[in-house]
Design an enzyme around this catalytic site. Structure first.
Site, short mmCIF file in Angstrom:
data_model
loop_
_atom_site.label_atom_id
_atom_site.label_comp_id
_atom_site.label_asym_id
_atom_site.label_seq_id
_atom_site.Cartn_x
_atom_site.Cartn_y
_atom_site.Cartn_z
N TRP A 101 0.84 -1.22 0.00
CA TRP A 101 0.00 0.00 0.00
C TRP A 101 0.85 1.25 0.00
O TRP A 101 0.47 2.25 -0.61
CB TRP A 101 -1.01 -0.03 1.15
CG TRP A 101 -2.04 -1.07 0.91
CD1 TRP A 101 -2.22 -2.23 1.63
CD2 TRP A 101 -3.01 -1.12 -0.15
NE1 TRP A 101 -3.23 -2.97 1.07
CE2 TRP A 101 -3.74 -2.32 -0.02
CE3 TRP A 101 -3.33 -0.26 -1.20
CZ2 TRP A 101 -4.77 -2.68 -0.90
CZ3 TRP A 101 -4.35 -0.62 -2.08
CH2 TRP A 101 -5.06 -1.80 -1.92
N ASP A 173 -1.53 6.81 6.33
CA ASP A 173 -2.57 5.90 5.87
C ASP A 173 -2.84 4.95 7.03
O ASP A 173 -2.05 4.06 7.33
CB ASP A 173 -2.09 5.14 4.63
CG ASP A 173 -3.10 4.09 4.17
OD1 ASP A 173 -4.13 3.91 4.85
OD2 ASP A 173 -2.85 3.46 3.13
N LYS A 197 -12.63 -1.61 7.44
CA LYS A 197 -11.96 -2.55 8.35
C LYS A 197 -12.42 -2.31 9.79
O LYS A 197 -13.03 -3.19 10.39
CB LYS A 197 -10.45 -2.42 8.22
CG LYS A 197 -9.99 -2.73 6.79
CD LYS A 197 -8.60 -2.22 6.54
CE LYS A 197 -8.29 -2.06 5.06
NZ LYS A 197 -8.39 -3.26 4.27
#
Ligand code: PMP
Length: 360
Positions: A101, A173, A197
């Site tokens: 990511w 992030d 999530k």
């Protein structure tokens, strides 16, 4: 109803009590005769929902007053572009590369014409099985920001010690450990996270941004402009209303259970159970450096790809869903977010112990 344990990395398990509450309000929200999905985003009922969601998130994360909270769309992936567009123009930007990511964030930033993207640290050489030492990181003070991924969902590592970046704002992030690890918002200039999530359903992205970083650069699109989104209180266009409503219910649930500190305690307990078992197991192993292991995403392997496959399929037949590792790293991965119950970890360890007895 089929009883399963859902180890998905996202969209992930939601608290059962939240789903039941949503079910009870589905057809007729607060006697409006409508569901939340059917409410105008300009109605007072929806305004109450979005304001309540924001104030709960502020309370849970102790967000200081000089930060704006935005409820956006486009996933964490759109933030890979919005962050550099809004925060940097003629300045260089810094990134710490700790996994897939981070790589994607870097690659999107590099697409912005003229932007000087610098990688200040990376664990690519060790296949991202650890976090590089950030304690001695030398952060050039002319950077517009320093970006990091606090939890690496695919590789199963977390950043527990933030680098000292001086006056350079940290941008995080936090998609896979927001509300699950107790970070101080004031340590960051900007935090973003996809909701799917630890917050709620996919379709909602949360951005927490310090005032002085809002409106810093001219952005060539209203939808991508933090200043316009902030001015409109996240209602510049139609927001993902139902996802925001479910997020509000999840925030209430986190608060009822004791807040982020309690989530962190529970996540430590769940993760430790599985890591302790992996330490003593003669069959299963964690590929991740001990000090950097994630509480939320726990990859493990047998070392034999065929046996991994067999494990995943037998586990699925026994009600342990979504244990297959990410296609880039293989093996298995158990994602243990806030809403994942400790009983599921005990059950998984029992199942792994049995499997080990048969195949070890
Ligand atoms: N960053 C991290 C750390 C992630 O785990 C994910 C999704 N798994 C993303 C970014 C991408 O998020 P989205 O799908 O919301 O764009």
């Amino acid at each position: 109803m089929k009883e399963i344990y859902n180890f998905s990395a996202g969209p992930a398990v939601l608290p059962k009590s939240v789903l039941l509450k949503a079910q009870s309000e589905l057809i007729n929200y607060r006697d409006s005769g409508m569901s939340v999905m059917e409410l105008s985003h300009r109605s007072s009922l929806f305004e109450e929902i979005i304001q309540e969601a924001e104030s709960l998130l502020r309370e849970l994360m102790a967000i200081p007053d000089n930060y704006r909270v935005l409820f956006l769309q486009g996933g964490a992936s759109l933030q890979f572009t919005m962050v550099p567009l809004n925060l940097a123009k003629d300045q260089a930007v810094g990134y710490i590369n700790t996994g897939t990511w981070s790589e994607k964030a870097i690659s999107e930033a590099k697409k912005i014409p003229g932007l000087d993207v610098q990688i200040l640290a990376s664990s690519q050489e060790s296949n991202y099985t650890n976090i590089p030492d950030l304690s001695t990181l030398d952060v050039p003070q002319d950077l517009a920001y320093l970006h990091l991924t606090t939890n690496n969902t695919i590789e199963g590592t977390s950043i527990y010690h933030l680098p000292k970046s001086g006056a350079v704002p940290l941008v995080a992030d936090m998609s896979s450990n927001i509300l699950s690890t107790d970070y101080q918002v004031a340590d960051f200039g900007l935090i973003y996270a996809g909701a799917q999530k630890n917050i709620g359903p996919a379709g909602l992205t949360v951005v927490i941004v310090r005032d002085d970083l809002v409106g810093k650069e001219k952005v060539p699109s209203a939808m991508l402009d933090y200043a316009i989104q902030a001015k409109a209180n996240s209602l510049y266009n139609t927001p993902p209303t139902y996802a925001i409503y479910i997020a509000k219910l999840v925030f209430e649930w986190v608060k009822e259970l004791g807040g982020v500190k309690e989530m962190e305690r529970r996540n430590q307990e769940k993760a430790q159970l599985l890591y302790d078992y992996l330490e003593i197991s003669a069959l299963f192993d964690s590929p991740v450096a001990i000090a950097d292991r994630s509480l939320n995403n726990i990859p493990f392997v047998t070392g034999q790809p065929e046996l991994d496959k067999q494990f995943v399929s037998e586990a699925e037949a026994a009600g342990f869903e979504n244990l297959k590792g990410h296609r880039l790293v293989g093996g298995m991965r158990a994602s243990l977010y806030n809403a994942f119950p400790v009983e599921g970890v005990h059950a998984l360890i029992d199942f792994m112990t049995n499997f080990e007895q048969q195949h070890g």
